[in-house]
Scaffold this motif. Sequence first.
Motif, PDB file in Angstrom:
ATOM      1  N   CYS A 383       1.030  -0.946  -0.111  1.00 57.78           N
ATOM      2  CA  CYS A 383      -0.123   0.201  -0.025  1.00 57.78           C
ATOM      3  C   CYS A 383       0.687   1.691  -0.627  1.00 57.78           C
ATOM      4  N   SER A 384       0.656   1.904  -1.265  1.00 54.87           N
ATOM      5  CA  SER A 384       1.239   3.758  -0.608  1.00 54.87           C
ATOM      6  C   SER A 384       0.959   4.284  -1.741  1.00 54.87           C
ATOM      7  N   CYS A 385       1.008   5.529  -1.465  1.00 59.34           N
ATOM      8  CA  CYS A 385       0.469   6.683  -1.790  1.00 59.34           C
ATOM      9  C   CYS A 385       0.635   7.017  -3.041  1.00 59.34           C
ATOM     10  N   ARG A 386      -0.218   7.473  -4.475  1.00 56.64           N
ATOM     11  CA  ARG A 386      -0.544   7.625  -5.475  1.00 56.64           C
ATOM     12  C   ARG A 386       0.909   9.014  -5.730  1.00 56.64           C
ATOM     13  N   THR A 387       1.746   8.692  -7.011  1.00 59.91           N
ATOM     14  CA  THR A 387       2.365   9.371  -7.672  1.00 59.91           C
ATOM     15  C   THR A 387       2.174  10.873  -7.608  1.00 59.91           C
ATOM     16  N   GLY A 388       3.250  11.588  -6.977  1.00 63.62           N
ATOM     17  CA  GLY A 388       2.972  13.067  -5.833  1.00 63.62           C
ATOM     18  C   GLY A 388       2.073  13.126  -5.134  1.00 63.62           C
ATOM     19  N   TYR A 389       2.508  11.867  -3.863  1.00 63.53           N
ATOM     20  CA  TYR A 389       1.909  12.353  -2.543  1.00 63.53           C
ATOM     21  C   TYR A 389       2.503  11.143  -1.796  1.00 63.53           C
ATOM     22  N   HIS A 390       3.190  11.381  -0.521  1.00 66.34           N
ATOM     23  CA  HIS A 390       4.484  11.225  -0.086  1.00 66.34           C
ATOM     24  C   HIS A 390       3.207  11.412   1.593  1.00 66.34           C
ATOM     25  N   GLU A 391       3.299   9.736   2.291  1.00 66.79           N
ATOM     26  CA  GLU A 391       3.010   9.654   3.719  1.00 66.79           C
ATOM     27  C   GLU A 391       3.502  10.383   4.790  1.00 66.79           C
ATOM     28  N   LYS A 392       2.478  10.776   5.566  1.00 58.79           N
ATOM     29  CA  LYS A 392       3.286  11.991   6.401  1.00 58.79           C
ATOM     30  C   LYS A 392       1.192  11.967   7.662  1.00 58.79           C
ATOM     31  N   ASN A 393       1.728  11.424   8.949  1.00 56.61           N
ATOM     32  CA  ASN A 393       1.113  11.201   9.650  1.00 56.61           C
ATOM     33  C   ASN A 393      -0.300   9.768   9.686  1.00 56.61           C
ATOM     34  N   TYR A 394       0.474   9.145   8.705  1.00 57.29           N
ATOM     35  CA  TYR A 394      -1.587   7.774   8.447  1.00 57.29           C
ATOM     36  C   TYR A 394      -2.253   8.492   7.742  1.00 57.29           C
ATOM     37  N   THR A 395      -1.322  10.071   6.541  1.00 63.06           N
ATOM     38  CA  THR A 395      -2.361   9.893   5.322  1.00 63.06           C
ATOM     39  C   THR A 395      -1.614  10.594   4.333  1.00 63.06           C
ATOM     40  N   CYS A 396      -1.603  10.895   2.704  1.00 64.21           N
ATOM     41  CA  CYS A 396      -1.228  10.579   1.397  1.00 64.21           C
ATOM     42  C   CYS A 396      -1.127  12.402   1.293  1.00 64.21           C
ATOM     43  N   VAL A 397      -0.505  13.117   1.685  1.00 60.15           N
ATOM     44  CA  VAL A 397      -0.570  14.231   1.238  1.00 60.15           C
ATOM     45  C   VAL A 397       0.027  15.022   0.022  1.00 60.15           C
ATOM     46  N   ASP A 398       0.203  15.815  -0.417  1.00 57.86           N
ATOM     47  CA  ASP A 398       0.732  16.347  -1.652  1.00 57.86           C
ATOM     48  C   ASP A 398       1.672  16.745  -1.567  1.00 57.86           C
ATOM     49  N   THR A 399       3.091  16.740  -2.896  1.00 60.40           N
ATOM     50  CA  THR A 399       4.225  16.910  -2.373  1.00 60.40           C
ATOM     51  C   THR A 399       4.628  17.229  -3.751  1.00 60.40           C
ATOM     52  N   ASP A 400       5.456  18.855  -3.381  1.00 61.08           N
ATOM     53  CA  ASP A 400       5.682  20.083  -3.775  1.00 61.08           C
ATOM     54  C   ASP A 400       6.724  19.652  -4.442  1.00 61.08           C
ATOM     55  N   GLU A 401       6.202  19.679  -6.082  1.00 59.60           N
ATOM     56  CA  GLU A 401       7.691  19.069  -6.803  1.00 59.60           C
ATOM     57  C   GLU A 401       8.655  20.273  -6.993  1.00 59.60           C
ATOM     58  N   CYS A 402       8.313  21.215  -6.797  1.00 61.99           N
ATOM     59  CA  CYS A 402       8.733  22.533  -7.631  1.00 61.99           C
ATOM     60  C   CYS A 402       9.604  23.034  -6.253  1.00 61.99           C
ATOM     61  N   GLU A 403       9.483  22.403  -5.164  1.00 62.98           N
ATOM     62  CA  GLU A 403      10.741  22.613  -4.434  1.00 62.98           C
ATOM     63  C   GLU A 403      12.037  21.816  -4.664  1.00 62.98           C
ATOM     64  N   LYS A 404      12.245  20.823  -5.601  1.00 62.36           N
ATOM     65  CA  LYS A 404      13.495  20.192  -6.677  1.00 62.36           C
ATOM     66  C   LYS A 404      13.682  21.023  -7.737  1.00 62.36           C
ATOM     67  N   SER A 405      13.045  22.135  -8.264  1.00 65.88           N
ATOM     68  CA  SER A 405      13.184  22.594  -9.357  1.00 65.88           C
ATOM     69  C   SER A 405      13.058  21.812 -10.273  1.00 65.88           C
ATOM     70  N   PRO A 406      12.413  21.005 -11.033  1.00 65.71           N
ATOM     71  CA  PRO A 406      12.077  20.109 -12.168  1.00 65.71           C
ATOM     72  C   PRO A 406      12.211  20.593 -13.866  1.00 65.71           C
ATOM     73  N   CYS A 407      11.743  21.695 -13.470  1.00 63.42           N
ATOM     74  CA  CYS A 407      11.644  22.966 -14.404  1.00 63.42           C
ATOM     75  C   CYS A 407      12.869  22.900 -14.764  1.00 63.42           C
ATOM     76  N   ASP A 408      12.943  23.729 -15.987  1.00 63.12           N
ATOM     77  CA  ASP A 408      14.375  24.911 -16.968  1.00 63.12           C
ATOM     78  C   ASP A 408      14.053  25.610 -15.809  1.00 63.12           C
ATOM     79  N   PRO A 409      15.131  26.009 -15.935  1.00 63.08           N
ATOM     80  CA  PRO A 409      15.688  27.406 -15.020  1.00 63.08           C
ATOM     81  C   PRO A 409      14.661  28.701 -15.416  1.00 63.08           C
ATOM     82  N   LEU A 410      14.254  28.699 -17.069  1.00 62.49           N
ATOM     83  CA  LEU A 410      13.377  29.765 -17.469  1.00 62.49           C
ATOM     84  C   LEU A 410      12.348  29.541 -17.839  1.00 62.49           C
ATOM     85  N   ALA A 411      11.575  28.748 -16.066  1.00 64.81           N
ATOM     86  CA  ALA A 411      10.022  28.036 -17.079  1.00 64.81           C
ATOM     87  C   ALA A 411       9.706  27.943 -15.535  1.00 64.81           C
ATOM     88  N   ARG A 412       8.155  28.413 -15.342  1.00 65.97           N
ATOM     89  CA  ARG A 412       7.967  28.776 -14.212  1.00 65.97           C
ATOM     90  C   ARG A 412       7.161  27.250 -13.752  1.00 65.97           C
TER      91      ARG A 412
END
Length: 573
Positions: A383-412
């Motif tokens: 049993c795992s959280c869906r893609t884009g979510y992570h386990e926190k206090n027995y609940t699946c919460v949204d993962t902020d992917e923008c914190e790891k700067s996955p986009c091009d430096p010029l992109a938002r």
Amino acid sequence: MERTVLVSINSSLIKSVALVGSFAPIHGLSFKFLSAPFGACQVQNGGCHPVASCNNLPGSFSCACPPGTEGDGFDCQDVNECELNSTQSNNCSDQAVCHNTNGSYSYNGTHCEDIDECLTGNFTCPDNSNCTNTEGNYTCVCDAGFSGNSSLCLDIDECALGLIQCPNFSNCVNTKGSVMCSCWHGYQGNDTYCEDIDECLDNSTCPLQSTCINTNGSHECVCNEGFFGLNDSCVDINECNNTELCANGTCMNSVGSYYCDCFKGFWSNGTECVDMDECSSNTSVCQNHSTCVNTPGSFRCPCNDGFLLNGAECQDVDECQDPDDSPCPEHSICNNTVGSYLCPCTPGYKPFSLGCEDIDECKDNTTCRSDQVCTNLPGSYNCSCRTGYHEKNYTCVDTDECEKSPCDPLARCWNTPGSFSCHCPFGFSGNGTFCKDVDECVVLTQPCHKLANCYNTPGSYICQCKSGYLGAGPLCVDFDECQQDNRRCHFAATCSNRIGSFKCSCSQGWNTTKDKGHGKGGCLDLDECLSSTLCKQSICSTFCPFQSPVVISVCESVFPFSVWVVLSFPSSL
């Protein structure tokens, strides 16, 4: 109408007479009234037709055709009273024959009666025909079944012409003047139907030891089993001549059959020796954990599966004893039982066909939490959280992917529930993970005014008006350079505005240098005194007032003394 008639007297033409009247037939007579001398009929019948009568009248005469003729008296023609639609009728009966004569007619009677030649016998008809009386005559009619004419009547073959439809199982037979339908052999009936004769109703039809079988139009005599046909009779067959009969016994012939005297271990069912099944009796003849197997004339007792014979006993075999040679399939455990073994599936697996298959725990919606994704594993699950979510206090919460700067430096980077998206800024193309500057000067059809140059910049572009033009919003308009301090032309030059440019023209008395009138060295003073035509026989001197376009030339003559001044102005003044 007027008509002229010539009357001849004594063979001489004496007078011409005019027609004064007309004629009309009265009782078959025609009259002509003429103006003529009295007694004209005495000369050549007054000119009338020879068969006509001439009648003297006071001062005239008339001509009349006799009965049986018609005409104007001068011309009389015979009337055919015998014709239909004649102008004069006849008195003949329908049975009489009318004969026309000159001026009349004749006939053979006014009433005629038909003679029946068939009654008087005054007729001649061919054979196979009958006399039939007609009005004034007779005819010969062929009898039924014959055809022909008054001289010959021949038989009609109704079968050949297909005029008769006989019933099934019959033939058409032609006869003289008629036809009949004859049923086939083995059938009976009449002209409307033919039915099969059942010869088997007569017991004497077939011989003894045989069976009569009726067929359409016939029958068959089949000898009974154990007999064969010989000279219209059925003779017994000695079946014991066949050595293949009564295996495991002796064949004994009987009337129409045979029987078997069987050996020990077999019993006779009448025609063969059947093995005696010792295993079918209720009393067990074998030891425990064995199965009775019948054999021809005997039996045997092999041990059941899972047992081995040890002396006179069948003992259990432990199939699970060798772990490296387990009889169970993969993902199962071997458990020995008496005479057999069991293969229960290991946890996470279930029986399937001859093996064990994985249990898909994820088919049960309650295996994981509603905010989790169930992933089936061999013999287990996760049993795992869906893609884009992570386990926190027995609940699946949204993962902020923008914190790891996955986009091009010029992109938002835009974070979304369970995902994110990358967007290139305006002026760039790409999917966000990479961004590439768009060269608007190449991509766009006409990004700038036609009098401007396009220059691409990162993420945008600029439009710069060409030299000699000023920008006015999106447009480029001509710039009058001459309004700005003579556009730095030589002080002796004149500035002329052009579309997108300007021109410096040196004034008269000045020569244009390589700078083309621009700047301090754009114009060079022209020394007019070097010209032999300006001051002839005099002394020439020139000077220019300070920063003036006017050139002053002075000519001085020594003798006689005189002075004159030549002024040179620019062409624009």
